[in-house]
Motif scaffolding. Structure first.
Motif: not given
Length: 261
Positions: A103-104, A106-111, A193, A196, A243, A249
């Motif tokens: 999840l981290s 995935a979040t990093d790639r989105i941001l 990131q 979080i 992504q 995810i």
């Protein structure tokens, strides 16, 4: 992970002292890093890994010195919250950590779509790519083992305990310690990131009254980051168009749920 911990009521350091000791360790590390990055300093992968190890350990020196001279009544294990936990909890911790890593990422790639990482930083990170097995071992020891232990002992051991005693509000303590954690890293493009991750690590430290689960998660997080940095091509079964695939995810969410409950 839920309800698998024991409470403790150890008197602790004043928050102001804990913060000053943290900043002192950070300051010493910054000064030494200037020498490490100076043009006259030897450039080799082994020197880089050894320097990283020393810098992480130096971070602990002010706290260790203070405990020895001013508070010998507080053991290192208490100050750093190094306490054993129920062995039955480790399965949940492993599942939870695996989910958080995905999840981290995935979040990093989105941001990353909106937050631009400076080219200079990306070039600097190229230095951490290993070219042999011995180099990999050296860097894993420095960035995975030593860094995770040192940072968890300071941030989720000393600092978080001091905040809990001072604020008397666990959530506020976790949030503020996470803010310090992100701030000390001095990487504004990764601040969200890191913060979080700091919140999650703080929550684990509070729930278990031990930094050991956080050290495990932190270590796996750093190891995964190093592996992703060193692979030549991202696996198509995991990533699509830069992504994380939705199936992973979803699986990560299940791992977090299974690990927590």
């Amino acid at each position: 992970m839920n309800n698998r911990f024991n409470s403790d009521n150890t008197s602790f350091l004043p928050l102001s002292v804990a913060v000053l000791l943290l900043l002192a360790g950070w300051g010493i590390t910054l000064i030494l890093s200037l020498f490490v990055n100076a043009p006259f300093f030897p450039e080799s992968y082994s020197v880089l890994a050894i320097s990283l190890t020393i810098l992480e350990l130096v971070f602990l020196i002010p706290m260790l010195f203070y405990l020895r001279k001013k508070r010998p009544d507080i053991s290192v294990f208490t100050a750093f919250r190094l306490k054993k936990i129920n062995k039955n909890a480790w399965k949940g911790i492993a599942l939870f950590s695996g989910g958080i890593i995905i999840l981290s990422d995935a979040t990093d790639r989105i941001l990353g779509k909106w937050i631009v990482v400076p080219e200079e930083y990306l070039l600097m990170m190229e230095r951490y790519k290993w070219s042999s097995f011995p180099e990999a071992i050296l860097m894993i020891f420095a960035a995975v083992i030593v860094a995770s232990i040192a940072e968890e002992c300071i941030f989720r051991g000393t600092l978080l305990q001091a905040m809990e005693d001072d604020f008397k509000k666990p959530l506020m303590s976790i949030l503020f310690s996470a803010f310090f954690f992100a701030m000390i890293h001095a990487l504004p493009w990764y601040f969200i990131q890191i913060a979080i991750l700091g919140i999650i690590l703080g929550g684990m430290s509070y729930l278990f009254h031990s930094v050991l689960p956080g050290i495990f998660l932190h270590s796996v997080y750093n190891l995964a980051s190093l592996i992703m940095l060193n692979i030549t091509q991202e696996p198509a079964w995991y990533v699509i168009n830069g992504q994380v695939r939705n199936i992973w995810i979803f699986a990560a969410g299940l791992l977090v749920w299974a690990g927590y409950y």
